[in-house]
Design a protein around this motif. Sequence first.
Motif, mmCIF file in Angstrom:
data_model
loop_
_atom_site.group_PDB
_atom_site.id
_atom_site.type_symbol
_atom_site.label_atom_id
_atom_site.label_comp_id
_atom_site.label_asym_id
_atom_site.label_seq_id
_atom_site.Cartn_x
_atom_site.Cartn_y
_atom_site.Cartn_z
ATOM 1 N N ASN A 103 0.833 -1.197 0.000
ATOM 2 C CA ASN A 103 0.000 0.000 0.000
ATOM 3 C C ASN A 103 0.865 1.244 0.000
ATOM 4 O O ASN A 103 1.817 1.350 0.762
ATOM 5 C CB ASN A 103 -0.922 0.018 1.219
ATOM 6 N N ALA B 265 -12.860 7.567 -7.564
ATOM 7 C CA ALA B 265 -12.719 6.131 -7.309
ATOM 8 C C ALA B 265 -12.531 5.359 -8.603
ATOM 9 O O ALA B 265 -11.702 4.448 -8.688
ATOM 10 C CB ALA B 265 -13.953 5.617 -6.555
ATOM 11 N N VAL C 66 -10.159 2.412 -7.038
ATOM 12 C CA VAL C 66 -10.436 2.050 -5.656
ATOM 13 C C VAL C 66 -11.949 2.130 -5.465
ATOM 14 O O VAL C 66 -12.660 2.646 -6.327
ATOM 15 C CB VAL C 66 -9.721 2.997 -4.659
ATOM 16 N N SER C 67 -12.435 1.623 -4.366
ATOM 17 C CA SER C 67 -13.874 1.671 -4.119
ATOM 18 C C SER C 67 -14.242 2.980 -3.426
ATOM 19 O O SER C 67 -13.412 3.602 -2.750
ATOM 20 C CB SER C 67 -14.303 0.486 -3.255
ATOM 21 N N SER D 260 -16.249 3.250 -0.928
ATOM 22 C CA SER D 260 -16.219 3.021 0.520
ATOM 23 C C SER D 260 -14.813 3.186 1.074
ATOM 24 O O SER D 260 -14.635 3.713 2.182
ATOM 25 C CB SER D 260 -16.754 1.615 0.844
ATOM 26 N N GLU D 261 -13.785 2.756 0.313
ATOM 27 C CA GLU D 261 -12.401 2.945 0.759
ATOM 28 C C GLU D 261 -12.044 4.423 0.812
ATOM 29 O O GLU D 261 -11.345 4.880 1.732
ATOM 30 C CB GLU D 261 -11.439 2.203 -0.180
ATOM 31 N N GLU E 151 -13.728 5.952 3.865
ATOM 32 C CA GLU E 151 -13.051 5.548 5.095
ATOM 33 C C GLU E 151 -11.756 6.326 5.302
ATOM 34 O O GLU E 151 -11.418 6.708 6.428
ATOM 35 C CB GLU E 151 -12.760 4.039 5.043
ATOM 36 N N ALA E 152 -11.039 6.569 4.203
ATOM 37 C CA ALA E 152 -9.759 7.293 4.296
ATOM 38 C C ALA E 152 -9.946 8.798 4.388
ATOM 39 O O ALA E 152 -9.006 9.517 4.733
ATOM 40 C CB ALA E 152 -8.887 6.952 3.088
ATOM 41 N N THR F 214 -5.083 5.444 -0.798
ATOM 42 C CA THR F 214 -4.216 4.308 -0.509
ATOM 43 C C THR F 214 -4.208 3.437 -1.752
ATOM 44 O O THR F 214 -5.194 2.776 -2.065
ATOM 45 C CB THR F 214 -4.713 3.510 0.710
ATOM 46 N N GLN G 217 -2.594 0.501 -4.261
ATOM 47 C CA GLN G 217 -1.820 -0.742 -4.265
ATOM 48 C C GLN G 217 -0.737 -0.662 -5.330
ATOM 49 O O GLN G 217 -1.017 -0.434 -6.502
ATOM 50 C CB GLN G 217 -2.744 -1.930 -4.547
#
Length: 459
Positions: free
Chosen positions: A192, A209, A214-215, A217-218, A221-222, A240, A242
């Motif tokens: 990450n 997103a 990325v999603s 929801s991710e 959250e971040a 974040t 990958q």
Amino acid sequence: MKTGKEEGLFQRGAGIVKPLGALLLIVLLVTGAFALHDYLGSFYYLVKVEGQVTGAVKDITEVAEFVEELNENREKEYGMEVEYVEKISSEMVQDVSLEDKTEEVKKKLQDSLTYKTQAYQIVLNGKEIFTVHDEEEFNRVVDLIKNQYKDEDQNIVDIYIEDDIDCQTVMASPHSIISAEEVVNHLMAGRNSRQVYYVSRGDSLWSIAEEKRVSVSELREANPQLDGENLQEGEEVNLTVQEDLLNVVVVEEVTREEKISFDTEYSYDSSMWNTQSKEAKPGEYGLKEVTYKITSKNGEEIEKEIVGEKVVKEPVTREVVKGTATPNASGMIGTGRFVWPAASGRVSSYFGPRGGGFHSGIDIASSRGTPIYAADSGVVTFSGYRGAYGRLVIIDHGNGYSTYYAHNNSNLVSSGQRVSQGQTIATMGASGNATGSHLHFEIRRNGSPVNPMGHYRRR
């Protein structure tokens, strides 16, 4: 206190060293050399680990055998040859105050000795990452990584790791050694990486997103501080992402069938108007097999190269006949002044913006069967059915103008026919995209619609 020469229990060298043979030899030599002194007093051996005394013992052989037993037990426990890391030495002394602490020395040796084995350190791009048991296990790591990208349905030409991956011999703790499968799982999982994205005008969490893979929801959250519906230009969004630890390149050959476009050849007919054309022979697409060499990195295509082509079917050329005669040459040029195109009716919709779109003509509503007139003299270039227009007549007036008559109940003229201003050419209806009986009437100049209300005169 009398002391003797300090002796190492064994001499360490390359590889795994077995200490017992060397130790027994030392013990025998020491025993013979000092047998004469046994009667003079109490002789002991100070056992040292890395120069630090752990205790005194009477029988150094017992300690040496215990150390060898510890080594053998560790080899059974780890399932591999090991050697202890610390330097163990002994020193003979004569001291009446000393006591035999053999059991205590054994306990200290058991608690303090650490073990290593010969292993292989994996080095990725100059960085030491994981340790495996031997070179065969390292080769398994490489093979397992490549197998992740193999597919029986693909014609794989080559698979290789783009990064510099190698191994080197090291002495390592048995606890640090992992299997080839564990190494591959770590490498393929990636890592990450934190990045910052600055919001641009029109951005939303959903668009960000999608772009950053990325999603939502991710992202939420971040970034609990953000309002996903009302992002402000210039705001920071924490990401974040990958990142791949390893870059694997796959080269494959793929053969696909593709169409070959056909050409169009034109011939000319002076008996047809220059606004007319007809297809004498339809074209047909050809077919070819194209072989590509496709290079992908970590599953994403980065290069595509044609390495071969084979024609399966040749294309068939389309043949079109175009007219060359002009209405002007036959005295059928329009006047440029247009008469009302319907026998009766009212304007139900005008030229211009309408319902979020643009109305390219005017609608004249009247009963079904109402006669429709040619607004000016010219040549009929189309008479038939055309999509939303329904039954349509198009007249070319030979002076840059043309007129459209749509939604007809019936067309009374045919393509190529000369018509005079005011001649009945159709009857009113509701064909095509129409909700009631009416005439959709357009005037076009050089192909572009103009407002009919400024181009007609009543008869």
